[in-house]
Design a protein around this motif. Sequence first.
Motif, PDB file in Angstrom:
ATOM      1  N   ARG A   1      -2.617   4.384 -11.530  1.00  0.00           N
ATOM      2  CA  ARG A   1      -2.531   2.930 -11.471  1.00  0.00           C
ATOM      3  C   ARG A   1      -1.828   2.443 -12.722  1.00  0.00           C
ATOM      4  O   ARG A   1      -2.138   2.880 -13.831  1.00  0.00           O
ATOM      5  CB  ARG A   1      -3.931   2.327 -11.417  1.00  0.00           C
ATOM      6  CG  ARG A   1      -3.913   0.805 -11.301  1.00  0.00           C
ATOM      7  CD  ARG A   1      -5.027   0.125 -12.059  1.00  0.00           C
ATOM      8  NE  ARG A   1      -4.864   0.316 -13.489  1.00  0.00           N
ATOM      9  CZ  ARG A   1      -5.860   0.300 -14.357  1.00  0.00           C
ATOM     10  NH1 ARG A   1      -7.090   0.136 -13.977  1.00  0.00           N
ATOM     11  NH2 ARG A   1      -5.625   0.463 -15.652  1.00  0.00           N
ATOM     12  N   LEU A   2      -0.860   1.545 -12.548  1.00  0.00           N
ATOM     13  CA  LEU A   2      -0.163   0.931 -13.663  1.00  0.00           C
ATOM     14  C   LEU A   2      -0.215  -0.579 -13.478  1.00  0.00           C
ATOM     15  O   LEU A   2       0.294  -1.096 -12.487  1.00  0.00           O
ATOM     16  CB  LEU A   2       1.291   1.409 -13.718  1.00  0.00           C
ATOM     17  CG  LEU A   2       2.182   0.761 -14.767  1.00  0.00           C
ATOM     18  CD1 LEU A   2       1.686   1.101 -16.179  1.00  0.00           C
ATOM     19  CD2 LEU A   2       3.627   1.208 -14.589  1.00  0.00           C
ATOM     20  N   VAL A   3      -0.860  -1.279 -14.420  1.00  0.00           N
ATOM     21  CA  VAL A   3      -0.888  -2.736 -14.410  1.00  0.00           C
ATOM     22  C   VAL A   3       0.256  -3.184 -15.302  1.00  0.00           C
ATOM     23  O   VAL A   3       0.317  -2.803 -16.476  1.00  0.00           O
ATOM     24  CB  VAL A   3      -2.234  -3.286 -14.926  1.00  0.00           C
ATOM     25  CG1 VAL A   3      -2.229  -4.810 -14.936  1.00  0.00           C
ATOM     26  CG2 VAL A   3      -3.382  -2.761 -14.086  1.00  0.00           C
TER      27      VAL A   3
ATOM     28  N   TYR B   1       8.751   7.680   3.792  1.00  0.00           N
ATOM     29  CA  TYR B   1       7.363   7.636   3.318  1.00  0.00           C
ATOM     30  C   TYR B   1       7.233   6.785   2.058  1.00  0.00           C
ATOM     31  O   TYR B   1       8.161   6.690   1.257  1.00  0.00           O
ATOM     32  CB  TYR B   1       6.856   9.052   3.037  1.00  0.00           C
ATOM     33  CG  TYR B   1       6.889   9.943   4.242  1.00  0.00           C
ATOM     34  CD1 TYR B   1       5.993   9.752   5.298  1.00  0.00           C
ATOM     35  CD2 TYR B   1       7.833  10.959   4.346  1.00  0.00           C
ATOM     36  CE1 TYR B   1       6.040  10.563   6.423  1.00  0.00           C
ATOM     37  CE2 TYR B   1       7.870  11.780   5.461  1.00  0.00           C
ATOM     38  CZ  TYR B   1       6.979  11.568   6.495  1.00  0.00           C
ATOM     39  OH  TYR B   1       7.020  12.364   7.608  1.00  0.00           O
ATOM     40  N   VAL B   2       6.056   6.201   1.885  1.00  0.00           N
ATOM     41  CA  VAL B   2       5.801   5.353   0.718  1.00  0.00           C
ATOM     42  C   VAL B   2       5.678   6.239  -0.518  1.00  0.00           C
ATOM     43  O   VAL B   2       4.780   7.071  -0.608  1.00  0.00           O
ATOM     44  CB  VAL B   2       4.524   4.500   0.913  1.00  0.00           C
ATOM     45  CG1 VAL B   2       4.250   3.670  -0.339  1.00  0.00           C
ATOM     46  CG2 VAL B   2       4.665   3.602   2.138  1.00  0.00           C
ATOM     47  N   PHE B   3       6.593   6.047  -1.449  1.00  0.00           N
ATOM     48  CA  PHE B   3       6.593   6.813  -2.696  1.00  0.00           C
ATOM     49  C   PHE B   3       5.831   6.076  -3.794  1.00  0.00           C
ATOM     50  O   PHE B   3       5.083   6.668  -4.557  1.00  0.00           O
ATOM     51  CB  PHE B   3       8.031   7.091  -3.135  1.00  0.00           C
ATOM     52  CG  PHE B   3       8.150   8.218  -4.113  1.00  0.00           C
ATOM     53  CD1 PHE B   3       8.253   9.520  -3.670  1.00  0.00           C
ATOM     54  CD2 PHE B   3       8.146   7.978  -5.476  1.00  0.00           C
ATOM     55  CE1 PHE B   3       8.351  10.574  -4.571  1.00  0.00           C
ATOM     56  CE2 PHE B   3       8.245   9.017  -6.377  1.00  0.00           C
ATOM     57  CZ  PHE B   3       8.346  10.325  -5.935  1.00  0.00           C
ATOM     58  N   VAL B   4       6.021   4.755  -3.869  1.00  0.00           N
ATOM     59  CA  VAL B   4       5.325   3.905  -4.838  1.00  0.00           C
ATOM     60  C   VAL B   4       4.867   2.664  -4.091  1.00  0.00           C
ATOM     61  O   VAL B   4       5.566   2.158  -3.217  1.00  0.00           O
ATOM     62  CB  VAL B   4       6.254   3.486  -6.013  1.00  0.00           C
ATOM     63  CG1 VAL B   4       5.540   2.536  -6.964  1.00  0.00           C
ATOM     64  CG2 VAL B   4       6.779   4.703  -6.754  1.00  0.00           C
TER      65      VAL B   4
ATOM     66  N   PHE C   1       1.040   5.117  -8.037  1.00  0.00           N
ATOM     67  CA  PHE C   1       1.931   6.267  -7.951  1.00  0.00           C
ATOM     68  C   PHE C   1       1.123   7.482  -7.514  1.00  0.00           C
ATOM     69  O   PHE C   1      -0.077   7.562  -7.769  1.00  0.00           O
ATOM     70  CB  PHE C   1       2.543   6.600  -9.322  1.00  0.00           C
ATOM     71  CG  PHE C   1       3.397   5.491  -9.897  1.00  0.00           C
ATOM     72  CD1 PHE C   1       4.768   5.514  -9.726  1.00  0.00           C
ATOM     73  CD2 PHE C   1       2.834   4.469 -10.620  1.00  0.00           C
ATOM     74  CE1 PHE C   1       5.569   4.515 -10.264  1.00  0.00           C
ATOM     75  CE2 PHE C   1       3.625   3.461 -11.167  1.00  0.00           C
ATOM     76  CZ  PHE C   1       4.995   3.477 -10.982  1.00  0.00           C
ATOM     77  N   GLY C   2       1.795   8.466  -6.949  1.00  0.00           N
ATOM     78  CA  GLY C   2       1.167   9.753  -6.638  1.00  0.00           C
ATOM     79  C   GLY C   2       1.700  10.804  -7.599  1.00  0.00           C
ATOM     80  O   GLY C   2       2.848  10.736  -8.027  1.00  0.00           O
TER      81      GLY C   2
ATOM     82  N   PHE D   1       5.662  13.505 -10.428  1.00  0.00           N
ATOM     83  CA  PHE D   1       5.449  12.479  -9.413  1.00  0.00           C
ATOM     84  C   PHE D   1       5.754  12.998  -8.019  1.00  0.00           C
ATOM     85  O   PHE D   1       6.632  13.835  -7.834  1.00  0.00           O
ATOM     86  CB  PHE D   1       6.295  11.237  -9.699  1.00  0.00           C
ATOM     87  CG  PHE D   1       5.764  10.413 -10.826  1.00  0.00           C
ATOM     88  CD1 PHE D   1       4.671   9.593 -10.641  1.00  0.00           C
ATOM     89  CD2 PHE D   1       6.354  10.456 -12.068  1.00  0.00           C
ATOM     90  CE1 PHE D   1       4.168   8.837 -11.680  1.00  0.00           C
ATOM     91  CE2 PHE D   1       5.864   9.706 -13.117  1.00  0.00           C
ATOM     92  CZ  PHE D   1       4.769   8.895 -12.924  1.00  0.00           C
ATOM     93  N   MET D   2       5.025  12.480  -7.066  1.00  0.00           N
ATOM     94  CA  MET D   2       5.233  12.757  -5.652  1.00  0.00           C
ATOM     95  C   MET D   2       4.921  11.470  -4.901  1.00  0.00           C
ATOM     96  O   MET D   2       4.419  10.512  -5.492  1.00  0.00           O
ATOM     97  CB  MET D   2       4.315  13.903  -5.193  1.00  0.00           C
ATOM     98  CG  MET D   2       2.832  13.605  -5.327  1.00  0.00           C
ATOM     99  SD  MET D   2       1.741  15.005  -5.028  1.00  0.00           S
ATOM    100  CE  MET D   2       2.098  15.413  -3.354  1.00  0.00           C
ATOM    101  N   ARG D   3       5.194  11.438  -3.621  1.00  0.00           N
ATOM    102  CA  ARG D   3       4.905  10.215  -2.865  1.00  0.00           C
ATOM    103  C   ARG D   3       3.415   9.895  -2.952  1.00  0.00           C
ATOM    104  O   ARG D   3       2.574  10.781  -2.994  1.00  0.00           O
ATOM    105  CB  ARG D   3       5.389  10.336  -1.432  1.00  0.00           C
ATOM    106  CG  ARG D   3       4.632  11.342  -0.596  1.00  0.00           C
ATOM    107  CD  ARG D   3       5.082  11.375   0.851  1.00  0.00           C
ATOM    108  NE  ARG D   3       6.435  11.791   1.034  1.00  0.00           N
ATOM    109  CZ  ARG D   3       6.831  12.738   1.882  1.00  0.00           C
ATOM    110  NH1 ARG D   3       5.950  13.373   2.617  1.00  0.00           N
ATOM    111  NH2 ARG D   3       8.089  13.038   1.998  1.00  0.00           N
ATOM    112  N   VAL D   4       3.121   8.617  -2.947  1.00  0.00           N
ATOM    113  CA  VAL D   4       1.734   8.183  -3.039  1.00  0.00           C
ATOM    114  C   VAL D   4       1.040   8.267  -1.684  1.00  0.00           C
ATOM    115  O   VAL D   4      -0.179   8.364  -1.606  1.00  0.00           O
ATOM    116  CB  VAL D   4       1.643   6.757  -3.646  1.00  0.00           C
ATOM    117  CG1 VAL D   4       2.114   5.699  -2.654  1.00  0.00           C
ATOM    118  CG2 VAL D   4       0.254   6.439  -4.161  1.00  0.00           C
TER     119      VAL D   4
END
Length: 180
Positions: free
Chosen positions: A164-166, A107-110, A177-178, A28-31
Amino acid sequence: MKKIFTLMTAIFLLMFASVAAAQANYNFMRVSDLGAQAFVDRMGYGNVYQNLKQNGTVVAFTAPSRQEGLDDPQNFPGLSVYRSLFGIQGTQAPNGQIRFYVDPEGYVFVLQVINEGDGQLSGMVLLMAMEALGLNEQEVAPLFQTQGATAETYCANAGRKILRLVTDQQGNNVMLFGAE
């Protein structure tokens, strides 16, 4: 009331179990390389927002504000939550909210989009968010068309996968997520 609490607890457990399972498969990384306010600003400059505005629908966003009560140090350690409410300009009640899980660098991560009213409007806001991430139409398609809780695409503009997670059966709670 007890049933609602039990249901909400079950939803959150499923959501975080899905996130934990995904962590094994992704780095994972910032989105986004933007902060929360810059992200909201970019959403307002995008084609989706402008097309809605030309057709008489103006979506209003509140300035993202820090929401310490929404922090989740167990599942998202080190991230601070900021929230922006959204809805049709001039209406009293918001239609939903965007939660920005922000890393220590700002920064926006999620990113999380939550529908609390009109699903069609929330879907448009989700599309605005995807556009602000840098996704083009071909890259967005798998995130909307793939059935099930998870989907992914590669964003060439950002140089990362977007996951993408619903987290609910109705599709009212979507997290982005990134990943490398």
